[in-house]
Design a protein around this motif. Sequence first.
Motif, mmCIF file in Angstrom:
data_model
loop_
_atom_site.group_PDB
_atom_site.id
_atom_site.type_symbol
_atom_site.label_atom_id
_atom_site.label_comp_id
_atom_site.label_asym_id
_atom_site.label_seq_id
_atom_site.Cartn_x
_atom_site.Cartn_y
_atom_site.Cartn_z
ATOM 1 N N PHE A 73 5.301 33.399 55.294
ATOM 2 C CA PHE A 73 5.508 34.849 55.240
ATOM 3 C C PHE A 73 6.872 35.162 54.635
ATOM 4 O O PHE A 73 7.042 36.137 53.918
ATOM 5 N N ASP A 74 7.856 34.308 54.939
ATOM 6 C CA ASP A 74 9.172 34.478 54.326
ATOM 7 C C ASP A 74 9.090 34.348 52.805
ATOM 8 O O ASP A 74 9.835 34.991 52.070
ATOM 9 N N ASN A 75 8.176 33.488 52.351
ATOM 10 C CA ASN A 75 8.039 33.274 50.910
ATOM 11 C C ASN A 75 7.580 34.536 50.177
ATOM 12 O O ASN A 75 7.774 34.683 48.974
ATOM 13 N N ASP A 76 6.919 35.443 50.937
ATOM 14 C CA ASP A 76 6.497 36.720 50.354
ATOM 15 C C ASP A 76 7.654 37.720 50.274
ATOM 16 O O ASP A 76 7.524 38.777 49.680
ATOM 17 N N ASP A 77 8.778 37.361 50.903
ATOM 18 C CA ASP A 77 9.951 38.232 50.930
ATOM 19 C C ASP A 77 10.989 37.657 49.965
ATOM 20 O O ASP A 77 11.561 36.598 50.218
#
Length: 461
Positions: free
Chosen positions: A425-429
């Motif tokens: 999910f961090d990778n989407d940020d």
Amino acid sequence: MAYQTATLMLEMKDVVLIKPSKSIPSCILSLSTIDNREIYNNLAQTVHVYRSPSINDSDSSFNFCHVFKEALSKALFYYYPFAGRMVKHADDGKLRVNCNPNAENYGVPFLEASANCTLSSINYLDNTDTEIAKQLVLNPEDKTYPLVFKVTKFRCGGFTIGMGVLHAICDGVGASQLFKAIIELARGRNEPSTIPVWERERLIGSITKQPFPESPMNKESVAFSPFLNQDNTTVMKKYCFNVEGEMLTKLKLSLMKESGGIRFTTFESIAGYVWRSRARALKLNNNGETVLTIVAGIRRKLKDFEPLPNGYYGNSCVDANTVLKVSELDERPLYEIINLIRETKNIASTTDFIKNSINTLETNYKEESRMLSTGAVTVLTEWKHLGFLDGNVDFGGHEAVNLVPAPCNLFASMEMSIFTPPNKFDNDDPSMKGGIKIFTTLPVAAMPKFKEEIEALRFLS
């Protein structure tokens, strides 16, 4: 994810024992000197979060619990010590692994559970407060099992794998090797890509007349925190903080400017910063001593040190300790603190230091004891290269999206802080590109100050 987390309730089946898929010999296995550290006789619990595939990619016939249990059974043929039981030798008190396939309690405890909610309703465990992870791991009353699993199914089709591994059997690299082997077999391989190697005799120390000091700090001068009561009534929690890539960049540039051009690694930079931030948050007394402990790996090639074979999954690290008075840690320029950490790490990576460390553990293992938690100790470990979230651990169309150290047993320690890579999910940020996550345990009353210290990274010039 900012919305409210649901209340998690589980319906659980009976615990079953998973045995190796093929017969293995009855034997008693000794451990290495490093394995036999008393602090390692403890389960390290992690929760691996798997998101369900999209409707178009889903396979309604896929039973991941059945597939995982079969893969675990096949993996135990190669990793059969995990199916045994831990015993202490009557003569020397050291741990052994008793592998007796005929014993009634032989095998790896496995618990299957069903949750009352979807993974998205608990934010895929992507929360600041990690307490919910305690419900997704198995904590057997019998502490002699070196490996346990709990798989929880969620209404969305996703699931979590709670893995508990006795630290005395393996370190993080070894745990990752085992987990990847299970997933490889679940994905259809005939055997693991890395064949495990036991050979614990490679890291057996010798009695030395000149061991390192039992403790890196003078016990009379150990710093203490007013938040910690020795009657164990202090409310403690493990929290997770995101440190964005830009925050790390600002920190490293600030250190380079401050030091006149010295370039520090991301780990060195954030290690020094977290050590100082914890000391400030805990309000350690200025005239006391504090220690930062990081681990120095011994898997790489070293002069006059026989390299460990590929597939070795025992503990392969020694402690590198940096000690300072709290007043020095708080007042000296941060780059000087981090330079000390670098120097300590470099010394701890030498053959002489590693051999002396192992010999010291062998000489003093009966005397090894843990100090009462005063807040003076910070232990840092990095999981950046363990690969728990790379594409190699996806299976059955399910994607591994998060990894959380469950705040129980080993990871509930007040001293322990863990650096992990960003989750999916961090990778989407975009802001988390190049960032890290910090899991740290502190008294609840100290956490606001620690959060303030981390947030201050945003405002470095």
